[in-house]
Structures are given as structure tokens and as C-alpha cells.
Design a protein around this motif. Sequence first.
Motif, mmCIF file in Angstrom:
data_model
loop_
_atom_site.group_PDB
_atom_site.id
_atom_site.type_symbol
_atom_site.label_atom_id
_atom_site.label_comp_id
_atom_site.label_asym_id
_atom_site.label_seq_id
_atom_site.Cartn_x
_atom_site.Cartn_y
_atom_site.Cartn_z
ATOM 1 N N LEU A 151 0.829 -1.201 0.000
ATOM 2 C CA LEU A 151 0.000 0.000 0.000
ATOM 3 C C LEU A 151 0.865 1.253 0.000
ATOM 4 O O LEU A 151 0.589 2.221 -0.722
ATOM 5 N N ALA A 152 1.947 1.231 0.791
ATOM 6 C CA ALA A 152 2.849 2.381 0.831
ATOM 7 C C ALA A 152 3.503 2.609 -0.529
ATOM 8 O O ALA A 152 3.609 3.753 -0.991
ATOM 9 N N ASP A 153 3.948 1.537 -1.156
ATOM 10 C CA ASP A 153 4.592 1.664 -2.469
ATOM 11 C C ASP A 153 3.645 2.313 -3.474
ATOM 12 O O ASP A 153 4.059 3.157 -4.281
ATOM 13 N N ALA A 154 2.376 1.909 -3.448
ATOM 14 C CA ALA A 154 1.399 2.474 -4.384
ATOM 15 C C ALA A 154 1.140 3.945 -4.084
ATOM 16 O O ALA A 154 0.977 4.762 -5.002
ATOM 17 N N LEU A 155 1.112 4.302 -2.809
ATOM 18 C CA LEU A 155 0.878 5.695 -2.437
ATOM 19 C C LEU A 155 2.057 6.584 -2.814
ATOM 20 O O LEU A 155 1.886 7.740 -3.202
ATOM 21 N N TYR A 156 3.265 6.059 -2.697
ATOM 22 C CA TYR A 156 4.460 6.848 -2.963
ATOM 23 C C TYR A 156 4.799 6.956 -4.452
ATOM 24 O O TYR A 156 5.555 7.839 -4.850
ATOM 25 N N ALA A 157 4.272 6.067 -5.272
ATOM 26 C CA ALA A 157 4.636 6.030 -6.690
ATOM 27 C C ALA A 157 3.869 7.084 -7.492
ATOM 28 O O ALA A 157 2.809 7.560 -7.089
#
Length: 249
Positions: free
Chosen positions: A198-204
Motif C-alpha cells: 500500500l505504501a509503495d502504491a501511495l508513494y509512486a
Amino acid sequence: MTEDLPISIPLDGASNLRDLGGWQMADGRRLRLGHLYRSATLAHLTERDVDTIASLGLRTVCDLRGIEEAAHRPSRLPTGAERIHLPIEPTVGASLADLMQRELSTGEDVVDLLRRAYLDYGTRFIGAYRGLFDLLLEPERHALLFHCSAGKDRTGLAAALILTALGASRDTVMEDYRATDRIWRRDLALPPGTPKPLADALYATHPELLEAALDAAVEAHGGAMPLLLERGLGLTASRLERLRNLLLE
């Protein structure tokens, strides 16, 4: 020259600050350097950072964060820079909290949330972007910086609309947008325990969402880019020509 763009300005307490200048337009002109900047939040600047920001000659800082975001983390600005609040409320917080309670939530679920947010940015909050263009048309407001929290989504659409209005190709717009992936330090805190997917998707960055936001904005204002510029952003033919003459060389 595009290999060297965008020009990033390193800071200790913030990231994703860059000069929007240098990009080439379809007519061969380029966006002037030193007139327009984009960044992530300016809430955590060090004293050295404030000096760096001051050296840019900023006169106007447009804060695109929501009302509570901005109140919770006030910007640090150098003397002489006026903050103008053009709030675009974040719309993924409560839904993200719901996703975090579900064991099977994925990065794609986050992208779906972001998609709804991006579509809102280009339609429901178009007035904030129109306000930004009003300020850009006042030369005494330059140099001008605009930002949100990460300098990625709301700020990304702002940059995309500006570059498009000035005559940049869609490839150029997307190149500037994707630059966040290498410039931003991902220093925006997420809720404790946010799962990595979820963090990776938010940061991308999500170029397909920016495309969708631009398309939705066009569709909501008559179905053609010139109509979006005029009806949505207040750029009549004379105002658009003036904007281009102010910002291009």
C-alpha cells in the motif's frame, strides 16, 4: 537539454523542489528558468533551507493542501514570500484507513482510491487550478512556487495543466510528472503500520491516473482542450497569449 531536466534544488528538510523551467513547447520556445517552481510541503524547512528558498526570489507560494493539512503543518517561508491558499482537499484518508483494516488489501486497491482522487482534482477542484492561473498572469507574483504535501498528485496535475496550456506535448508533461520518482525522497509520513504494497502504491507516480485526470477535466468542460483552458481555467485567447509571453522565451 531535456536530459538535464527538471532542475532539482536539494534541501535538507524537504524534497521534490524543482524549477519547472527549461521544458520545450511545440512552438520551439522554452519555459523560462527562475519563474515557476513546484515542490512538496515546506513545513519542515531548516534555516539553511529557508535561505535556499529565499535565494530563488519567491514572491508567491501557492499551497494546494487541504485546510486541515495546511493548519496542522504550517509552511516555513522566507521574508517577502506571500502564501496563497488554494485548498484541494485530500480524498483518500478515510478510505485508506478502511483498506488498512482489510488483510487482503493490495496496491491496486490504493490505485483505485487514487484514481477517484485524481478525477476529483480535474473536475470538482478545477477552481483551485483556475486561481493558480490567475496568479500566474500577474508578473509581480513571479517567482511563484506551488506545492501540496508530496508534490506529486495535486501538484502534478497543476504542473500538467500549466505545461499543457503553454504548449508542451503530452510526452513532456508526463516526463515532468514521472521525475518525482527519482527526485522525491518519499519523506511524507504514512499511518504507522501501513503495509509495504500500500505504501509503495501511495508513494509512486501513476501516469495513467494523470492522463485520466486530464481527460476528465477536458470532458467536463466541453470535450476539447481549448474549451478546458477557456471555460475551466479562464484562459481566453488573449489571456493565454499573455501567459505564454510571460513564461516562455
